[in-house]
Design an enzyme around this catalytic site. Structure first.
Site, PDB file in Angstrom:
ATOM      1  N   VAL A  94       0.932  -1.160  -0.159  1.00 44.06           N
ATOM      2  CA  VAL A  94       0.036  -0.007   0.217  1.00 44.06           C
ATOM      3  C   VAL A  94       1.055   1.278   0.025  1.00 44.06           C
ATOM      4  CG1 VAL A  94      -1.641   1.168   1.308  1.00 44.06           C
ATOM      5  CG2 VAL A  94      -1.691  -1.111   1.330  1.00 44.06           C
ATOM      6  N   GLN A 116      -3.419  -8.689  21.290  1.00 47.59           N
ATOM      7  CA  GLN A 116      -4.483  -9.156  22.117  1.00 47.59           C
ATOM      8  C   GLN A 116      -5.574  -7.918  21.803  1.00 47.59           C
ATOM      9  OE1 GLN A 116      -5.830  -9.384  26.727  1.00 47.59           O
ATOM     10  NE2 GLN A 116      -3.771  -9.314  26.246  1.00 47.59           N
ATOM     11  N   GLU A 118      12.104  -9.547  26.246  1.00 49.21           N
ATOM     12  CA  GLU A 118      11.630 -11.024  25.758  1.00 49.21           C
ATOM     13  C   GLU A 118      12.722 -11.506  24.830  1.00 49.21           C
ATOM     14  OE1 GLU A 118       7.386 -11.061  23.906  1.00 49.21           O
ATOM     15  OE2 GLU A 118       7.055 -12.137  25.606  1.00 49.21           O
TER      16      GLU A 118
END
Ligand code: FAD
Length: 405
Positions: free
Chosen positions: A81, A320, A170
């Site tokens: 795009v 989430q 992480e």
């Protein structure tokens, strides 16, 4: 309007879930659905730190889009795009244009280096399969060269991570699992390897419960990670980084063979550059996730910003939320096409878990604090639950993590 044409931009968490749910909520007679994405695969961004450290192969994080969506119902366009001409209901692609009746913008995030000198040129960012693969190969090359390149220096084995938020911590967790393997493979003395995390805040994992964040920090320190808190990266150079302790005038140089910036993300530049009104680059959507300027345009995931009722700070950008927004959006399309009132988006937080490698993690799930192996198992449940929602049991069996416990 005859059969309306719904165009979804981006096949990340929001775009993929919206596509899958729309094909379930709407019949083939009710709408034409087109999905546009720059790659022919969908990847799980929340696994990219593992691919970047080399603890999983990058193919585990991705899947071919045509294997997940119903290709009889969805027209998939692989293209990039360039911009959105929302006055004329048109999306401008690298290789053409697409008209729409309804548009769903789900183009996700880009790395944000906040203008810090040299970071764009000399640091990596964990952003996509391509960048994760590049980081893994770069680190491995540093180890492979150490004993074979006469000019190799000990500092080539130093890895600096910028930021101690969710993705930085992480990534550190994966590095402490991976480095001993690399040392064995390339005959490198582990004592020569340094992993340094530079974080401007006085603590790690700012949005987490403090006791959990301290657990994470202590665990990573016990595995050799050095944290430089209250410290800012001022410049990245070909030799490493220059950092400054808060309140100090002096710059400290940390020589490093690898610098990975995880310190910030921003929304895709496409909505703002296409003339949408934005709040820090994101479309501040209506309660049913539309652009306030154009009720035929929806925005979900990291390109959208939603404020909880009466709150000053918006929800953070997470997978989430992107998934829950996609579910709300699919239901609302059904309402819209049936002439019914739409339902406002209501976020139902289920908790967050931060992995610290394969067997350690911290998190809060349904108000319960978890650490260690139970938290690590919960992280895998969360990862597999997404696969189940997206592609059913078959996808979990193919790509899931629990079988590897
Ligand atoms: P994305 O998932 O980013 O998807 C956007 C899609 O659009 C991609 O497929 C991209 O290729 C495509 N695209 C982008 N630009 C174009 C273009 N111009 N043309 C065509 N296609 C385009 N969140 C959590 O909830 N839990 C976690 O544990 C967690 N861990 C994370 C760990 C890391 C290392 C990172 C980087 C992020 C983590 N997040 C986590 C945040 C989460 O990944 C994002 O909030 C989430 O990916 C946003 O989903 P999205 O659908 O908006 O966009």
């Amino acid at each position: 309007m005859n059969k309306p044409k719904i165009v979804i931009l981006g096949a990340g968490y929001g775009g993929m879930m919206a596509t899958v749910r729309l094909t379930k909520e709407l019949s083939a007679d009710e709408a034409d659905i087109t999905l546009v994405n720059k790659h022919n695969y969908h990847y799980q961004t929340t696994w990219l730190h593992e691919a970047a450290a080399g603890t999983i192969h990058h193919d585990r994080t991705r899947m071919l889009i045509k294997n997940v969506i119903n290709t009889n119902r969805v027209h998939f366009v692989q293209d990039t795009v360039r911009s959105i001409d929302h006055k004329n209901n048109k999306v401008i692609l690298k290789n053409g244009e697409i008209d729409y009746d309804y548009l769903v913008i789900a183009l996700g995030f880009e790395s944000n280096t906040f203008g810090i000198k040299g970071l764009d040129e000399h640091a990596f960012a964990i952003r996509s399969v391509n960048t994760a693969r590049k980081i893994r190969e770069h680190i491995e090359y540093r180890f492979a060269s150490y004993n074979s390149d006469p000019d190799a220096k000990d500092s080539d084995l130093t890895i600096v991570v910028g930021g101690a938020g969710l993705s930085g911590v992480e990534f550190l967790g994966e590095l402490v699992d991976r480095i001993p393997e690399l040392c064995r493979e390339y005959d490198v003395d582990p004592k020569k390897v340094r992993i340094v995390d530079v974080e401007g805040m006085p603590f790690v994992l700012p949005p987490f419960d403090r006791t959990l964040a301290e657990y994470a920090q202590k665990y990573l320190e016990s595995k050799g990670v050095e944290f430089k808190l209250n410290t800012f990266i001022k410049e990245a150079t070909p030799e490493g980084v220059k950092v400054q302790l808060k309140g100090s005038e002096e710059l400290e140089e940390i020589k490093a063979g690898t610098v990975v910036w995880t310190g910030g993300v921003k929304a895709s530049h496409i909505p703002e550059d296409s003339g949408f009104e934005t709040n820090r680059g994101k479309i501040q959507v209506t309660p049913d996730l539309r652009s306030p300027e154009d009720d035929h345009v929806f925005a979900i995931g990291d390109v959208a910003v939603v404020f909880p009722p009466d709150a000053e700070r918006p929800y953070p950008p997470t997978a989430q939320i992107a998934i829950q927004e996609a579910e709300n959006l699919a239901k609302n399309f059904k309402h819209i096409l049936h002439g019914e009132p739409t339902e406002p988006f209501v976020y139902k937080p289920k908790g967050t878990v931060a992995s610290l490698g394969e067997k350690e993690a911290i998190g809060v799930v349904f108000d319960h604090k978890l650490t260690g192996k139970p938290a690590a198992a919960m992280k895998k449940v969360i990862d597999d639950r997404y696969l189940l929602m997206l592609g059913g049991v078959g996808l979990v069996l193919k790509k899931g993590k629990l079988k590897f416990l």
